[in-house]
Scaffold this active site. Structure first.
Site, PDB file in Angstrom:
ATOM      1  N   SER A  25      -4.045  14.873   6.994  1.00  0.00           N
ATOM      2  CA  SER A  25      -4.205  14.007   5.823  1.00  0.00           C
ATOM      3  C   SER A  25      -3.833  14.744   4.539  1.00  0.00           C
ATOM      4  O   SER A  25      -3.846  14.161   3.462  1.00  0.00           O
ATOM      5  CB  SER A  25      -5.647  13.504   5.723  1.00  0.00           C
ATOM      6  OG  SER A  25      -6.551  14.598   5.711  1.00  0.00           O
ATOM      7  N   THR A 157      -4.292 -29.428 -16.644  1.00  0.00           N
ATOM      8  CA  THR A 157      -5.014 -29.340 -15.374  1.00  0.00           C
ATOM      9  C   THR A 157      -3.988 -29.817 -14.351  1.00  0.00           C
ATOM     10  O   THR A 157      -3.119 -30.640 -14.698  1.00  0.00           O
ATOM     11  CB  THR A 157      -6.261 -30.247 -15.339  1.00  0.00           C
ATOM     12  OG1 THR A 157      -5.842 -31.594 -15.491  1.00  0.00           O
ATOM     13  CG2 THR A 157      -7.266 -29.893 -16.436  1.00  0.00           C
ATOM     14  N   HIS A 158      -4.044 -29.324 -13.144  1.00  0.00           N
ATOM     15  CA  HIS A 158      -3.045 -29.669 -12.106  1.00  0.00           C
ATOM     16  C   HIS A 158      -1.620 -29.377 -12.576  1.00  0.00           C
ATOM     17  O   HIS A 158      -0.680 -30.015 -12.115  1.00  0.00           O
ATOM     18  CB  HIS A 158      -3.140 -31.149 -11.706  1.00  0.00           C
ATOM     19  CG  HIS A 158      -4.540 -31.603 -11.435  1.00  0.00           C
ATOM     20  ND1 HIS A 158      -5.137 -31.507 -10.193  1.00  0.00           N
ATOM     21  CD2 HIS A 158      -5.479 -32.123 -12.257  1.00  0.00           C
ATOM     22  CE1 HIS A 158      -6.376 -31.967 -10.266  1.00  0.00           C
ATOM     23  NE2 HIS A 158      -6.619 -32.342 -11.516  1.00  0.00           N
ATOM     24  N   SER A 279      20.814 -10.272 -14.622  1.00  0.00           N
ATOM     25  CA  SER A 279      21.338 -10.565 -13.294  1.00  0.00           C
ATOM     26  C   SER A 279      22.675  -9.856 -13.151  1.00  0.00           C
ATOM     27  O   SER A 279      23.430  -9.730 -14.118  1.00  0.00           O
ATOM     28  CB  SER A 279      21.523 -12.075 -13.154  1.00  0.00           C
ATOM     29  OG  SER A 279      22.510 -12.347 -12.181  1.00  0.00           O
ATOM     30  N   LYS A 285      21.451 -14.496 -17.784  1.00  0.00           N
ATOM     31  CA  LYS A 285      20.074 -14.415 -17.298  1.00  0.00           C
ATOM     32  C   LYS A 285      19.242 -13.334 -17.972  1.00  0.00           C
ATOM     33  O   LYS A 285      19.710 -12.240 -18.258  1.00  0.00           O
ATOM     34  CB  LYS A 285      20.070 -14.128 -15.795  1.00  0.00           C
ATOM     35  CG  LYS A 285      20.661 -15.251 -14.991  1.00  0.00           C
ATOM     36  CD  LYS A 285      19.642 -16.310 -14.688  1.00  0.00           C
ATOM     37  CE  LYS A 285      18.919 -15.894 -13.443  1.00  0.00           C
ATOM     38  NZ  LYS A 285      17.948 -16.813 -13.007  1.00  0.00           N
ATOM     39  N   GLU A 292       7.040 -11.004 -12.041  1.00  0.00           N
ATOM     40  CA  GLU A 292       7.176 -11.369 -10.631  1.00  0.00           C
ATOM     41  C   GLU A 292       6.696 -10.232  -9.736  1.00  0.00           C
ATOM     42  O   GLU A 292       5.986 -10.445  -8.754  1.00  0.00           O
ATOM     43  CB  GLU A 292       8.633 -11.703 -10.306  1.00  0.00           C
ATOM     44  CG  GLU A 292       9.127 -12.954 -11.012  1.00  0.00           C
ATOM     45  CD  GLU A 292      10.641 -13.034 -10.990  1.00  0.00           C
ATOM     46  OE1 GLU A 292      11.206 -13.101  -9.892  1.00  0.00           O
ATOM     47  OE2 GLU A 292      11.258 -12.996 -12.067  1.00  0.00           O
ATOM     48  N   TYR A 319     -20.248   9.487  10.726  1.00  0.00           N
ATOM     49  CA  TYR A 319     -18.844   9.715  10.369  1.00  0.00           C
ATOM     50  C   TYR A 319     -17.982   9.499  11.600  1.00  0.00           C
ATOM     51  O   TYR A 319     -18.302   9.953  12.705  1.00  0.00           O
ATOM     52  CB  TYR A 319     -18.627  11.145   9.839  1.00  0.00           C
ATOM     53  CG  TYR A 319     -17.155  11.393   9.522  1.00  0.00           C
ATOM     54  CD1 TYR A 319     -16.620  11.041   8.292  1.00  0.00           C
ATOM     55  CD2 TYR A 319     -16.296  11.897  10.490  1.00  0.00           C
ATOM     56  CE1 TYR A 319     -15.269  11.198   8.023  1.00  0.00           C
ATOM     57  CE2 TYR A 319     -14.942  12.064  10.228  1.00  0.00           C
ATOM     58  CZ  TYR A 319     -14.432  11.703   8.986  1.00  0.00           C
ATOM     59  OH  TYR A 319     -13.097  11.849   8.724  1.00  0.00           O
ATOM     60  N   GLN A 324     -10.938   8.497   7.678  1.00  0.00           N
ATOM     61  CA  GLN A 324      -9.855   9.174   6.971  1.00  0.00           C
ATOM     62  C   GLN A 324      -8.833   8.161   6.429  1.00  0.00           C
ATOM     63  O   GLN A 324      -8.094   8.452   5.496  1.00  0.00           O
ATOM     64  CB  GLN A 324      -9.167  10.169   7.920  1.00  0.00           C
ATOM     65  CG  GLN A 324      -8.019  10.932   7.294  1.00  0.00           C
ATOM     66  CD  GLN A 324      -7.585  12.090   8.156  1.00  0.00           C
ATOM     67  OE1 GLN A 324      -8.321  13.050   8.360  1.00  0.00           O
ATOM     68  NE2 GLN A 324      -6.390  12.001   8.717  1.00  0.00           N
ATOM     69  N   LYS A 327      -8.403   6.563   2.313  1.00  0.00           N
ATOM     70  CA  LYS A 327      -7.858   7.067   1.050  1.00  0.00           C
ATOM     71  C   LYS A 327      -6.551   6.414   0.635  1.00  0.00           C
ATOM     72  O   LYS A 327      -6.373   6.053  -0.534  1.00  0.00           O
ATOM     73  CB  LYS A 327      -7.684   8.582   1.135  1.00  0.00           C
ATOM     74  CG  LYS A 327      -9.012   9.296   0.998  1.00  0.00           C
ATOM     75  CD  LYS A 327      -8.924  10.726   1.447  1.00  0.00           C
ATOM     76  CE  LYS A 327     -10.197  11.141   2.134  1.00  0.00           C
ATOM     77  NZ  LYS A 327     -10.377  10.527   3.485  1.00  0.00           N
TER      78      LYS A 327
HETATM   79  N1  ARG Z   1      -9.815  14.566   6.449  1.00  0.00           N
HETATM   80  C1  ARG Z   1     -11.083  14.030   6.802  1.00  0.00           C
HETATM   81  C2  ARG Z   1     -11.268  12.643   6.144  1.00  0.00           C
HETATM   82  O1  ARG Z   1     -10.548  12.357   5.289  1.00  0.00           O
HETATM   83  C3  ARG Z   1     -12.168  14.928   6.362  1.00  0.00           C
HETATM   84  C4  ARG Z   1     -13.417  14.826   7.158  1.00  0.00           C
HETATM   85  C5  ARG Z   1     -13.153  15.270   8.535  1.00  0.00           C
HETATM   86  N2  ARG Z   1     -14.342  15.385   9.290  1.00  0.00           N
HETATM   87  C6  ARG Z   1     -14.327  15.569  10.591  1.00  0.00           C
HETATM   88  N3  ARG Z   1     -15.470  15.663  11.193  1.00  0.00           N
HETATM   89  N4  ARG Z   1     -13.214  15.639  11.254  1.00  0.00           N
HETATM   90  O2  ARG Z   1     -12.126  11.896   6.513  1.00  0.00           O
END
Ligand code: ARG
Length: 465
Positions: A25, A157-158, A279, A285, A292, A319, A324, A327
């Site tokens: 990651s 409206t509409h 364009s 244009k 858009e 967890y 992961q 993000k």
């Molecule tokens: N790169 C992992 C994440 O974004 C970090 C945590 C990893 N934890 C683990 N037990 N492998 O979630």
């Protein structure tokens, strides 16, 4: 061999290259390096305070981490995919710099609480930027509204002409949406500003940690309550993306109107050249591509929200590596929502509205039919009957190809509307707007009051430039 991994102790064989590429990651979570370093420094200081590390050890770790930061910021840091993520890349380099004491940093901590800290600190920073951008767009809308208190246009409206409104009233409607967004982001921040540091892997730890100290050091409002919840909670991401989704929904609605209004058949506005494109084939244009694209990018942000909701569904405690995947949707949505808000604010500040075109458009669509009905009510007719009589006048005017105000008193009477000469005063569009004195309506007093409220709201906030 698995000795190049920080977790390699129990492994005999190294990870296959395809698995390494699949699981890494660091290619995107390197963006959390500032937060990772701040989180580690707070953890080290907390450990020293609790007597788990010596003050010297903590100082060495903290200054080593400063050096890592300098290396990252100067571009000399080498990110390694085989080290998986931002956390292990930084820890490995720290250990190269400070030696074996580097191995003490992770005492009483897991990447599970660590990643939560990093992500939350990052989200706080980003949501604060969204808030500032929201304040700015509200400010621009309020300024444009103040300029156009007497500009009238058909309110719909509409998407059909309904009643005349002031452009100020129309723009202030959007200011309301973005003020709500601001409130929503602020509310969400309360739940982002909770530190998971000290939850360790899932169950807490045997070291005498002080999660409250770490939380305070990092500027969080408080520390977690339950270690298992702390390492698996991503509600704050869902909430942030949901707030972002609504911001985009509001921007997208505004885009849609700007696109329509820029069409020469409306002609209500001219987009600044810097915010339009041409364009490659049609020389005449001037396309509203920015609007858009913004309308289109709304889908990405909704997609991010959907990804997150789906990611969390059915996850067992605590967890799981699925997390992961939290993000990238956030990073992508953040980039989109922040850029969209600032570009829209810049563009709105420079749009040239065309009051004459708006006022000309008032002529079509019998926008004063409600005024005629209200006039008849004023003369004692029940509203339903007045509505019917006004409708009959509309039908007559339509068949004659004229407006209501072009009908004679006799013609209106024949259609069932018992009017006198004074009817023409109420049929004026400006009078229709001026007579709308109800609170929050489009009448000038109400608009002034709304502008006053927005100004007060803005005065209590810093407008980002
Ligand atoms: N790169 C992992 C994440 O974004 C970090 C945590 C990893 N934890 C683990 N037990 N492998 O979630």
């Amino acid at each position: 061999m698995a000795d190049n991994k920080l977790w390699g102790g129990r492994f005999k064989e190294g990870t296959s290259a395809s698995v390494e590429a699949y699981t890494e990651s660091v290619s995107y979570d390197w963006q959390l390096y500032r937060e990772d370093i701040a989180g580690s420094q707070a953890h080290a200081r907390m450990l020293a305070r609790q007597g788990v590390l010596t003050v010297d050890e903590a100082d060495t770790l903290c200054s080593g981490l400063e050096q890592v930061r300098r290396e990252i910021e100067s571009g000399s840091f080498e990110w390694k995919k085989e080290l998986e993520d931002v956390h292990m890349n930084i820890e490995a380099r720290l250990t190269e710099i400070v030696g074996p004491v580097g191995g003490k940093l992770h005492t009483g901590r897991s990447r599970n609480d660590q990643v939560g800290v990093d992500f939350r600190l990052h989200a706080v920073r980003r949501l604060e930027d969204w808030s500032a951008a929201l304040v700015r767009i509200v400010d621009v809308l309020a300024r444009r509204a103040a300029e156009h208190q007497t500009t009238l246009l058909p309110g719909c409206t509409h998407l059909q002409p309904a009643q005349p409104v002031s452009l100020a009233q129309h723009l202030l409607a959007y200011a309301c949406m973005f003020q709500r967004d601001h409130e929503r982001v602020g509310d969400c921040l309360k739940r982002v500003r909770v530190s998971p540091l000290g939850a360790a892997a899932l169950s807490g730890t045997t070291y005498p940690l002080d999660p409250d100290f770490a939380a305070r050091e990092l500027g969080f409002d408080r520390a977690f309550t339950n270690s298992m919840d702390a390492v698996s909670d991503r509600d704050f991401v869902v909430e942030s993306l949901s707030a972002a989704g609504l911001v985009m929904a509001h921007l997208s609605r505004l885009c849609e109107e700007l696109i329509l209004w820029a069409n020469p058949q409306f002609g209500y506005l001219r987009l600044p050249d810097a915010y339009s494109t041409g364009s490659s084939i049609m020389p005449q244009k001037k396309n509203p591509d920015i609007c858009e694209l913004m309308r289109g990018k709304t889908g990405r942000v909704y997609g991010a929200l959907m990804s997150m909701l789906t990611l969390l569904k059915g996850l067992p405690m605590t967890y799981n590596r699925d997390l992961q995947e939290d993000k990238e949707p956030f990073f992508d949505a953040d980039k989109t929502v922040h850029a969209s808000l600032s570009i829209m604010a810049d563009m709105l500040a420079r749009i040239e509205f065309v009051p004459q075109a708006m006022e000309k458009a008032l002529e079509a669509g019998f926008l004063n039919a409600t005024e005629l009905a209200d006039y008849l009510v004023g003369k004692g007719m029940p509203f339903r009957q007045a509505h019917h009589a006004s409708g009959a006048c509309v039908a007559l005017a339509e068949s004659l190809g004229c407006g209501l105000a072009d009908l004679s008193v006799d013609q209106m009477r024949l259609a069932g509307a018992d009017v006198q000469d004074d009817v023409y005063e109420v049929l004026s569009y400006r009078a229709a707007v001026e007579r709308r004195v109800s609170p929050g309506g489009t009448g000038p007093e109400s608009v002034r009051a709304q502008l006053g409220q927005v100004d007060e709201w803005l005065a209590s906030r810093v407008v980002a430039e």
